[in-house]
Write a protein that holds these residues in place. Sequence first.
Motif, PDB file in Angstrom:
ATOM      1  N   ALA A   1       0.845  -1.192   0.000  1.00 20.49           N
ATOM      2  CA  ALA A   1       0.000   0.000   0.000  1.00 20.49           C
ATOM      3  C   ALA A   1       0.885   1.247   0.000  1.00 20.49           C
ATOM      4  N   HIS A   2       0.428   2.271  -0.691  1.00 24.10           N
ATOM      5  CA  HIS A   2       1.170   3.530  -0.791  1.00 24.10           C
ATOM      6  C   HIS A   2       0.672   4.469   0.306  1.00 24.10           C
ATOM      7  N   ILE A   3       1.584   4.876   1.184  1.00 19.14           N
ATOM      8  CA  ILE A   3       1.213   5.752   2.296  1.00 19.14           C
ATOM      9  C   ILE A   3       1.870   7.111   2.091  1.00 19.14           C
ATOM     10  N   THR A   4       1.123   8.165   2.362  1.00 21.64           N
ATOM     11  CA  THR A   4       1.641   9.526   2.209  1.00 21.64           C
ATOM     12  C   THR A   4       1.706  10.197   3.566  1.00 21.64           C
ATOM     13  N   CYS A   5       2.830  10.808   3.848  1.00 23.67           N
ATOM     14  CA  CYS A   5       3.086  11.477   5.122  1.00 23.67           C
ATOM     15  C   CYS A   5       2.329  12.811   5.194  1.00 23.67           C
ATOM     16  N   GLU A   6       1.605  13.030   6.278  1.00 25.73           N
ATOM     17  CA  GLU A   6       0.897  14.296   6.472  1.00 25.73           C
ATOM     18  C   GLU A   6       1.885  15.446   6.672  1.00 25.73           C
ATOM     19  N   SER A   7       3.014  15.161   7.272  1.00 24.43           N
ATOM     20  CA  SER A   7       3.966  16.210   7.625  1.00 24.43           C
ATOM     21  C   SER A   7       4.749  16.728   6.422  1.00 24.43           C
ATOM     22  N   CYS A   8       5.362  15.826   5.646  1.00 26.47           N
ATOM     23  CA  CYS A   8       6.239  16.268   4.547  1.00 26.47           C
ATOM     24  C   CYS A   8       5.677  15.954   3.160  1.00 26.47           C
ATOM     25  N   GLU A   9       4.553  15.249   3.107  1.00 27.86           N
ATOM     26  CA  GLU A   9       3.862  14.917   1.866  1.00 27.86           C
ATOM     27  C   GLU A   9       4.611  13.925   0.988  1.00 27.86           C
ATOM     28  N   GLN A  10       5.694  13.327   1.488  1.00 25.41           N
ATOM     29  CA  GLN A  10       6.376  12.274   0.734  1.00 25.41           C
ATOM     30  C   GLN A  10       5.577  10.990   0.885  1.00 25.41           C
ATOM     31  N   GLY A  11       5.654  10.133  -0.132  1.00 27.23           N
ATOM     32  CA  GLY A  11       4.922   8.883  -0.075  1.00 27.23           C
ATOM     33  C   GLY A  11       5.734   7.735  -0.612  1.00 27.23           C
ATOM     34  N   GLY A  12       5.288   6.535  -0.263  1.00 25.76           N
ATOM     35  CA  GLY A  12       5.930   5.326  -0.737  1.00 25.76           C
ATOM     36  C   GLY A  12       5.253   4.119  -0.135  1.00 25.76           C
ATOM     37  N   PRO A  13       5.731   2.927  -0.471  1.00 25.31           N
ATOM     38  CA  PRO A  13       5.137   1.716   0.082  1.00 25.31           C
ATOM     39  C   PRO A  13       5.309   1.639   1.599  1.00 25.31           C
ATOM     40  N   VAL A  14       4.323   1.060   2.270  1.00 26.04           N
ATOM     41  CA  VAL A  14       4.403   0.869   3.725  1.00 26.04           C
ATOM     42  C   VAL A  14       5.683   0.108   4.086  1.00 26.04           C
ATOM     43  N   ALA A  15       6.106  -0.792   3.211  1.00 28.64           N
ATOM     44  CA  ALA A  15       7.300  -1.601   3.480  1.00 28.64           C
ATOM     45  C   ALA A  15       8.559  -0.750   3.659  1.00 28.64           C
ATOM     46  N   THR A  16       8.551   0.491   3.177  1.00 25.42           N
ATOM     47  CA  THR A  16       9.744   1.336   3.274  1.00 25.42           C
ATOM     48  C   THR A  16       9.786   2.164   4.553  1.00 25.42           C
ATOM     49  N   LEU A  17       8.742   2.111   5.377  1.00 26.49           N
ATOM     50  CA  LEU A  17       8.713   2.910   6.604  1.00 26.49           C
ATOM     51  C   LEU A  17       9.703   2.373   7.629  1.00 26.49           C
ATOM     52  N   THR A  18      10.271   3.256   8.400  1.00 30.18           N
ATOM     53  CA  THR A  18      11.167   2.885   9.494  1.00 30.18           C
ATOM     54  C   THR A  18      10.312   2.334  10.627  1.00 30.18           C
ATOM     55  N   THR A  19      10.577   1.113  11.041  1.00 30.09           N
ATOM     56  CA  THR A  19       9.668   0.391  11.940  1.00 30.09           C
ATOM     57  C   THR A  19      10.359  -0.011  13.231  1.00 30.09           C
ATOM     58  N   TYR A  20       9.660   0.224  14.331  1.00 30.66           N
ATOM     59  CA  TYR A  20      10.135  -0.211  15.647  1.00 30.66           C
ATOM     60  C   TYR A  20       9.081  -1.132  16.240  1.00 30.66           C
ATOM     61  N   LEU A  21       9.517  -2.339  16.590  1.00 32.87           N
ATOM     62  CA  LEU A  21       8.628  -3.313  17.199  1.00 32.87           C
ATOM     63  C   LEU A  21       8.819  -3.297  18.702  1.00 32.87           C
ATOM     64  N   THR A  22       7.712  -3.336  19.428  1.00 36.98           N
ATOM     65  CA  THR A  22       7.752  -3.443  20.884  1.00 36.98           C
ATOM     66  C   THR A  22       6.796  -4.564  21.289  1.00 36.98           C
ATOM     67  N   PRO A  23       6.858  -4.998  22.533  1.00 40.35           N
ATOM     68  CA  PRO A  23       5.901  -6.018  22.960  1.00 40.35           C
ATOM     69  C   PRO A  23       4.443  -5.553  22.841  1.00 40.35           C
ATOM     70  N   MET A  24       4.198  -4.267  22.866  1.00 38.55           N
ATOM     71  CA  MET A  24       2.828  -3.735  22.783  1.00 38.55           C
ATOM     72  C   MET A  24       2.352  -3.548  21.346  1.00 38.55           C
ATOM     73  N   GLY A  25       3.287  -3.513  20.382  1.00 33.95           N
ATOM     74  CA  GLY A  25       2.889  -3.276  19.005  1.00 33.95           C
ATOM     75  C   GLY A  25       4.035  -2.679  18.223  1.00 33.95           C
ATOM     76  N   ALA A  26       3.703  -1.914  17.212  1.00 33.39           N
ATOM     77  CA  ALA A  26       4.728  -1.341  16.348  1.00 33.39           C
ATOM     78  C   ALA A  26       4.399   0.109  16.024  1.00 33.39           C
ATOM     79  N   THR A  27       5.454   0.881  15.829  1.00 35.30           N
ATOM     80  CA  THR A  27       5.322   2.248  15.361  1.00 35.30           C
ATOM     81  C   THR A  27       6.147   2.372  14.088  1.00 35.30           C
ATOM     82  N   LEU A  28       5.570   3.004  13.089  1.00 30.28           N
ATOM     83  CA  LEU A  28       6.222   3.129  11.796  1.00 30.28           C
ATOM     84  C   LEU A  28       6.344   4.609  11.436  1.00 30.28           C
TER      85      LEU A  28
END
Length: 87
Positions: free
Chosen positions: A26-53
């Motif tokens: 899926a193509h996601i677009t950033c609200e802050s800088c308006e850049q977009g790309g596949p979700v797979a390219t997001l910087t991802t941090y996994l925690t026991p509670m979930g993930a932030t991208l």
Amino acid sequence: MNDQHLDGNAVAGMLGAVLAAEPTTAHITCESCEQGGPVATLTTYLTPMGATLYCPSCGALLLRVAEVNGRVWLSLSGARSLQVSRP
Ligand SMILES: [Zn+2]
């Protein structure tokens, strides 16, 4: 808007396409800088509670996902849009 409205069932097909799509392509677009790309390219941090991208361009938080008590929670609060292609 006019006064003739429907309920959420009217967009079930479009929402189903988004929710059933392969999420990493899926193509996601950033609200802050308006850049977009596949979700797979997001910087991802996994925690026991979930993930932030995060946006790889500006570092803004775009997406949070967590699984709690058998329910999956999704927040796209930092994203302007999420687009998928229909097969
Ligand atoms: Zn950004």
